[in-house]
Design a protein around this motif. Sequence first.
Motif, short mmCIF file in Angstrom:
data_model
loop_
_atom_site.label_atom_id
_atom_site.label_comp_id
_atom_site.label_asym_id
_atom_site.label_seq_id
_atom_site.Cartn_x
_atom_site.Cartn_y
_atom_site.Cartn_z
N UNK A 98 32.25 1.90 -60.71
CA UNK A 98 31.74 1.59 -59.46
C UNK A 98 31.95 0.13 -59.39
N UNK A 99 32.09 -0.84 -60.17
CA UNK A 99 31.76 -2.31 -60.29
C UNK A 99 33.77 -2.47 -60.09
N UNK A 100 34.42 -1.72 -60.36
CA UNK A 100 36.03 -2.23 -60.69
C UNK A 100 36.26 -1.98 -59.34
N UNK A 101 35.39 -1.49 -58.56
CA UNK A 101 36.07 -0.54 -57.16
C UNK A 101 35.72 -1.74 -56.72
N UNK A 102 34.39 -2.31 -56.35
CA UNK A 102 33.79 -3.69 -55.41
C UNK A 102 34.57 -4.31 -56.23
N UNK A 103 35.42 -4.67 -57.36
CA UNK A 103 35.86 -6.12 -57.36
C UNK A 103 37.22 -6.08 -57.08
N UNK A 104 38.23 -4.98 -56.45
CA UNK A 104 38.81 -4.49 -56.44
C UNK A 104 40.34 -4.35 -57.69
N UNK A 105 39.99 -3.97 -58.78
CA UNK A 105 40.78 -3.97 -60.00
C UNK A 105 40.96 -2.10 -60.53
N UNK A 106 41.66 -1.65 -60.67
CA UNK A 106 41.76 -1.25 -61.34
C UNK A 106 41.27 -0.47 -62.27
N UNK A 107 40.51 0.76 -62.26
CA UNK A 107 39.51 1.95 -61.90
C UNK A 107 38.99 2.64 -62.74
N UNK A 108 40.43 3.04 -63.52
CA UNK A 108 40.35 4.64 -64.49
C UNK A 108 40.49 4.15 -65.97
N UNK A 109 39.35 3.58 -66.56
CA UNK A 109 39.67 2.78 -67.64
C UNK A 109 39.11 4.18 -69.00
N UNK A 110 39.42 5.24 -68.36
CA UNK A 110 38.97 6.32 -69.22
C UNK A 110 40.60 6.66 -69.78
N UNK A 111 41.61 6.37 -68.80
CA UNK A 111 43.39 6.49 -68.93
C UNK A 111 43.46 5.02 -70.08
N UNK A 112 42.24 3.71 -69.45
CA UNK A 112 42.90 2.79 -70.22
C UNK A 112 42.76 3.37 -72.32
#
Length: 442
Positions: free
Chosen positions: A267-281
Motif C-alpha cells: 500500500x505504501x509503495x503504491x502511494x510512493x509510486x515505487x515497485x510494489x511486489x516485495x514478495x518477488x523481491x
Amino acid sequence: MSKSQPRVGIVSLGCPKALVDSERILTQLRAEGYAISDSYAGADVVIVNTCGFLDSARTESLEAIGEALNKNGKVIVTGCLGATPELIRGEHPNVLAITGPQQYETVVDAVHNVVPPKHDPFMDLVPPAGLKLTPRHYAYLKISEGCNNRCTFCIIPSLRGDLASRPARDVLIEAENLVKSGVRELLVISQDTSAYGVDIKYAESKYQGRMVKAKFLDLARELGQLGAWTRLHYVYPYPHVDDVIPLMAEGLVLPYLDIPFQHASPKILKAMKRPGNQEKVLERIKKWRNICPDLTIRSTFIVGFPGETEDDFNYMLDWLEEAELDRVGCFKYEPVDGARANDLGLEQVDEDEKHDRWDRFMETQRAISEQRMQRKVGRTLDVLIDEADKSQAIGRSSADAPEIDGQVFVGNLGRKRLKAGDMVKVKITRAEDYDLWGDLVG
C-alpha cells in the motif's frame, strides 16, 4: 604558484552526486588558472554547492550560504537549492549569483565576472582525472544525470530533469584516467544507475577499438576490467539487475548492491509510486545470494510516510527480518515542498510516532546486521586501507562503501607500514554491529 592567481573556495553539501558536480567546477576553474583556497579568508570568491532535497537540507544550505557571506562576503550559489532563487534571495539578498544544478558553465562564468582568470600555461596543470575532493584512492564516477521515475516523496526530477546518460566511451575514459591516477575504487553513482542508457536507446560508442553499449550490464563489465574495485550505488531493482550478479560472483564487480527499497508495504509503495511486489523481491534476493554468497545488500527506508499504519510498519519489519539486508539506513519522512506526496490526501503520521518507529526499525536492523557480521569472524578478507599509523590501520572490505558503511580495524602490523590506498588481506577476529576487527596477514 603565483601569489597573484585568483583563489576560489568551495563548500560542497549534499550527496556524492553533488560532490562530483563540485569536482567538475573546480577542475574547469583550475584549468583556467584559478587556485583553490581551503579557507574563507584566502578566497577571492566562495562557491556554495547546495542541497535542496529535504527541508532540513535546505536549512543547512541556507546556513552555509550565510556563513560564507559573513566570513568572506563574495558568494556564488549553485546546486539543487539554486532551482529556487527566490528562496535564497529572500534569506540572503547579497549573494552575487545563483545557478541551478549541473549548470557548470554558468557557475564558471559567474566566477569570471567576480574575479577574472590569470592563466599561466606553464604552471596550471590539471591531471587527466581532474581535481577530486575525495582521497586519492577512491573516486565517485557519475554516469548520468536526472531521473525518469516520479516517486511521490522526491523532487529530484524537478531539480535535475529527466534521465540524461553519458556515452559509455566518456564514462570509461574518465574511469580509466582515474585508475591511472591511483584510484583503487570506483563508486558508480547517478540518480538511477540501473536505468543507465535507456534515454539514449543504449547507444554504442567506440572505446579502445570496440563498440560498447550504454547499458547497465555492459558498462559494469567494462569497468570491472580496469583493475579497480567497482561499487554500484543507487540501483533501482529492475529485472535486468539480475544479470549483473554473475559478474559479482566472478569477482569482476564488487559483490555489493545499493538498492533503495524505501518500504515493503504494498500500500505504501503504491502511494510512493515505487515497485510494489516485495514478495518477488525476496525471491530475487535469495536467488542473488545463491549465485553470489558474498553479496552485500545496502538499502534505505522511510518510516512515517503519509498513510503508514502500524500494520504497514510491522509488515516492513517482518520483510526486513526475512530479507536479512546487510546495511540499512532509515529516514523519518519529511514533507518536501513540491513533492506530490503532500497532495495525496493521506493522514500524516505524528512526529513522536515517526521517532518511535525509527527507533524500532533501527533496533531490528541492528540485530540483523550483528548476526550477519558475526559470520565473517575467522574469514580472511581483502581490505582497502583508508588511513594508518604505526600501530593500527583502518580500512574497508568489499561490503563497506566509504562514509556510509562500516570499517575494518587492522592490527598486528608488525614492522609493516601501511598507507591509504594499500590493498591487504586481513583475518577477522571480532565483529560488532557494523565494524570488524582483524589481524594483517602476510
